[in-house]
Design a protein around this motif. Sequence first.
Motif, PDB file in Angstrom:
ATOM      1  N   SER A   1      18.535  73.519  31.999  1.00 46.16           N
ATOM      2  CA  SER A   1      19.847  73.276  31.388  1.00 46.16           C
ATOM      3  C   SER A   1      19.627  72.441  30.131  1.00 46.16           C
ATOM      4  O   SER A   1      18.590  71.797  29.959  1.00 46.16           O
ATOM      5  CB  SER A   1      20.761  72.539  32.357  1.00 46.16           C
ATOM      6  OG  SER A   1      20.322  71.206  32.502  1.00 46.16           O
ATOM      7  N   GLN A   2      20.650  72.413  29.280  1.00 39.33           N
ATOM      8  CA  GLN A   2      20.600  71.699  28.015  1.00 39.33           C
ATOM      9  C   GLN A   2      20.233  70.227  28.225  1.00 39.33           C
ATOM     10  O   GLN A   2      19.387  69.662  27.540  1.00 39.33           O
ATOM     11  CB  GLN A   2      22.005  71.818  27.398  1.00 39.33           C
ATOM     12  CG  GLN A   2      22.140  71.880  25.903  1.00 39.33           C
ATOM     13  CD  GLN A   2      21.079  72.678  25.166  1.00 39.33           C
ATOM     14  OE1 GLN A   2      20.504  73.665  25.653  1.00 39.33           O
ATOM     15  NE2 GLN A   2      20.794  72.220  23.966  1.00 39.33           N
ATOM     16  N   ARG A   3      20.871  69.618  29.200  1.00 41.05           N
ATOM     17  CA  ARG A   3      20.675  68.203  29.462  1.00 41.05           C
ATOM     18  C   ARG A   3      19.249  67.917  29.953  1.00 41.05           C
ATOM     19  O   ARG A   3      18.632  66.917  29.587  1.00 41.05           O
ATOM     20  CB  ARG A   3      21.666  67.778  30.529  1.00 41.05           C
ATOM     21  CG  ARG A   3      21.750  66.310  30.693  1.00 41.05           C
ATOM     22  CD  ARG A   3      23.137  66.018  31.172  1.00 41.05           C
ATOM     23  NE  ARG A   3      23.289  64.653  31.577  1.00 41.05           N
ATOM     24  CZ  ARG A   3      24.250  64.276  32.380  1.00 41.05           C
ATOM     25  NH1 ARG A   3      25.076  65.174  32.907  1.00 41.05           N
ATOM     26  NH2 ARG A   3      24.380  63.010  32.692  1.00 41.05           N
ATOM     27  N   ALA A   4      18.747  68.858  30.776  1.00 43.68           N
ATOM     28  CA  ALA A   4      17.382  68.688  31.290  1.00 43.68           C
ATOM     29  C   ALA A   4      16.381  68.753  30.137  1.00 43.68           C
ATOM     30  O   ALA A   4      15.435  67.964  30.090  1.00 43.68           O
ATOM     31  CB  ALA A   4      17.075  69.751  32.339  1.00 43.68           C
ATOM     32  N   ILE A   5      16.630  69.691  29.215  1.00 44.36           N
ATOM     33  CA  ILE A   5      15.724  69.825  28.058  1.00 44.36           C
ATOM     34  C   ILE A   5      15.702  68.519  27.271  1.00 44.36           C
ATOM     35  O   ILE A   5      14.638  68.000  26.927  1.00 44.36           O
ATOM     36  CB  ILE A   5      16.182  70.980  27.135  1.00 44.36           C
ATOM     37  CG1 ILE A   5      16.072  72.315  27.884  1.00 44.36           C
ATOM     38  CG2 ILE A   5      15.325  71.027  25.860  1.00 44.36           C
ATOM     39  CD1 ILE A   5      16.840  73.433  27.203  1.00 44.36           C
ATOM     40  N   ALA A   6      16.900  67.948  27.059  1.00 41.72           N
ATOM     41  CA  ALA A   6      16.995  66.710  26.284  1.00 41.72           C
ATOM     42  C   ALA A   6      16.183  65.595  26.936  1.00 41.72           C
ATOM     43  O   ALA A   6      15.588  64.760  26.262  1.00 41.72           O
ATOM     44  CB  ALA A   6      18.462  66.308  26.146  1.00 41.72           C
ATOM     45  N   MET A   7      16.161  65.573  28.258  1.00 42.26           N
ATOM     46  CA  MET A   7      15.485  64.475  28.961  1.00 42.26           C
ATOM     47  C   MET A   7      13.972  64.616  29.025  1.00 42.26           C
ATOM     48  O   MET A   7      13.275  63.667  29.407  1.00 42.26           O
ATOM     49  CB  MET A   7      16.071  64.302  30.367  1.00 42.26           C
ATOM     50  CG  MET A   7      17.477  63.695  30.297  1.00 42.26           C
ATOM     51  SD  MET A   7      18.261  63.544  31.895  1.00 42.26           S
ATOM     52  CE  MET A   7      17.367  62.177  32.598  1.00 42.26           C
ATOM     53  N   VAL A   8      13.442  65.807  28.707  1.00 40.75           N
ATOM     54  CA  VAL A   8      11.978  65.945  28.717  1.00 40.75           C
ATOM     55  C   VAL A   8      11.485  66.382  27.333  1.00 40.75           C
ATOM     56  O   VAL A   8      10.385  66.916  27.218  1.00 40.75           O
ATOM     57  CB  VAL A   8      11.486  66.938  29.799  1.00 40.75           C
ATOM     58  CG1 VAL A   8      11.620  66.339  31.172  1.00 40.75           C
ATOM     59  CG2 VAL A   8      12.230  68.272  29.722  1.00 40.75           C
ATOM     60  N   GLU A   9      12.317  66.100  26.353  1.00 43.90           N
ATOM     61  CA  GLU A   9      11.975  66.517  24.998  1.00 43.90           C
ATOM     62  C   GLU A   9      10.623  65.927  24.593  1.00 43.90           C
ATOM     63  O   GLU A   9      10.348  64.762  24.856  1.00 43.90           O
ATOM     64  CB  GLU A   9      13.054  66.053  24.006  1.00 43.90           C
ATOM     65  CG  GLU A   9      13.119  66.935  22.800  1.00 43.90           C
ATOM     66  CD  GLU A   9      14.251  66.546  21.860  1.00 43.90           C
ATOM     67  OE1 GLU A   9      14.938  65.552  22.153  1.00 43.90           O
ATOM     68  OE2 GLU A   9      14.423  67.242  20.851  1.00 43.90           O
ATOM     69  N   GLY A  10       9.788  66.773  23.977  1.00 42.82           N
ATOM     70  CA  GLY A  10       8.478  66.304  23.554  1.00 42.82           C
ATOM     71  C   GLY A  10       7.409  66.457  24.613  1.00 42.82           C
ATOM     72  O   GLY A  10       6.233  66.507  24.310  1.00 42.82           O
TER      73      GLY A  10
END
Lengths: 134, 362
Positions: free
Chosen positions: B325-334
Amino acid sequence: MTVRYERDEPVSEPETPILDETVLADLGASVNDDRSFVVELIEAFLSDGAQQVTAIDAAHAAGDAEALVRPAHTLKSSSATVGAMRLSATARDLEMRGRSGALPDDTAARVERLHADWNASSEALRTWVSGGER
Amino acid sequence: MTARGVALVVDDSRVNRLVLVRHLAGLGLEAMEAENGAEALELLRATPSAFDLVLLDVLMPELDGYETLAAMKADDGLRHVPVLVVSGVEELDSVVRCIELGATDYLTKPINPRILEARIGASLAAKHLRDLELEYLEQQRLLTETIERQKTELSRFLSPQVARLISSPEGEQMLAGHRRQITVAFCDLRGFTSFAEQADPEELLGVLGEYHRMIGDAIVEHGGTLEHFAGDGVMVFFNDPVPQDDHVERAVRMAITMRERFAVLSDAWHKRGYELGFGVGIAVGYATLGRIGFEGRYDYGAIGNVVILASRLSSQAGPNQILLSQRAIAMVEGMVEVESVGELTLKGMSRPVAASNVVGVH
């Protein structure tokens, strides 16, 4: 009490009674004057004590000081329990000799004395039992 | 009348034993007799708990008082039985030695019934306390054993984390329900329905068994909480009941591990003619967690949009896709390399949802 220092009688003074009846009286009192128990105890003493005297004879004959210790110790304590105080003192003396590891020459006289004390105590105890003394 | 206790009288002289036994009876104690230390040890070792007290003579044939005492103190089962040494007045040296060896007290011959009574009273009180302590420790041990067994049993049915939670002090509160941010991962098989129609039941169970073992190992390795298995579908969440700062990353790494291992399994299945794919949906959000169900059958479960979102993403995932999900991507960005799959229209969701497939981790 006068304490005498005769060489032959270092422990069992003649004043030491053959049978101290107060010991038997105290024993009786401690078991609610159950005379039959005191009689049972005396009989056990007469039968087992004879074996201890025999064991002491054997140890003495073999010159085995160590083997003398245990029967003399047991006889010392059980005779005191039934009031045979002179026998107890003689048995104690023999126990000490046994513990010292060597039996001095006069041990034979001491063993003879033990027999005399044993006979006299047995006699007195039997009289006490049959006499119904309390 | 019940005896106050049982004493063992150890003395080689029958006269002495008779006197002691008689006095003990007068004090309400039952007595057993031994003629020497060896006999005494045999009796004691046969039933260590039967004796509350030992009256021990010092000079005896076979095994004397010292040796008997030393043997008792070296024996875990007998160490706590109080020993009263009975000796002549002129043997105080031996009494000292016996006390040093661990004797509780001593008595001198001829026995004075009053002193005997006092010493026995003290020893029995100490023994009684010790017995209570042992009984308490035994109960404690049984209780701990039961709890451990329940935990082991529970952990076969539940996630280890949930099994631990149930037996922890804060368990009740946690089970009653709490809100927390979690990462949810849904995994299932592509093509499972048609496979289930074709395959023999034995074959089906065999394939599912291999798949579940692989999934199970990966969940445990990454510290996930398994919520449930339902056929090929598996729901796992992170950050509860055990808090995990890196819960999103853990979920992603777990999914990648599963995807890699799935490739090995599916190669083998492919040779047997089965075409199965693996898809995962991962979402992050707040959920209510706790005991869910009814009396007789409760699960530890999570309720919330995050669960629905992960489930829908999993349904949308193609073979070997891990959709975040979008939020999950944001939390593991990089940390994670992703490729966008655009906006997905998910069942029950009013608006399209952006999602990305995990390519790998950096």
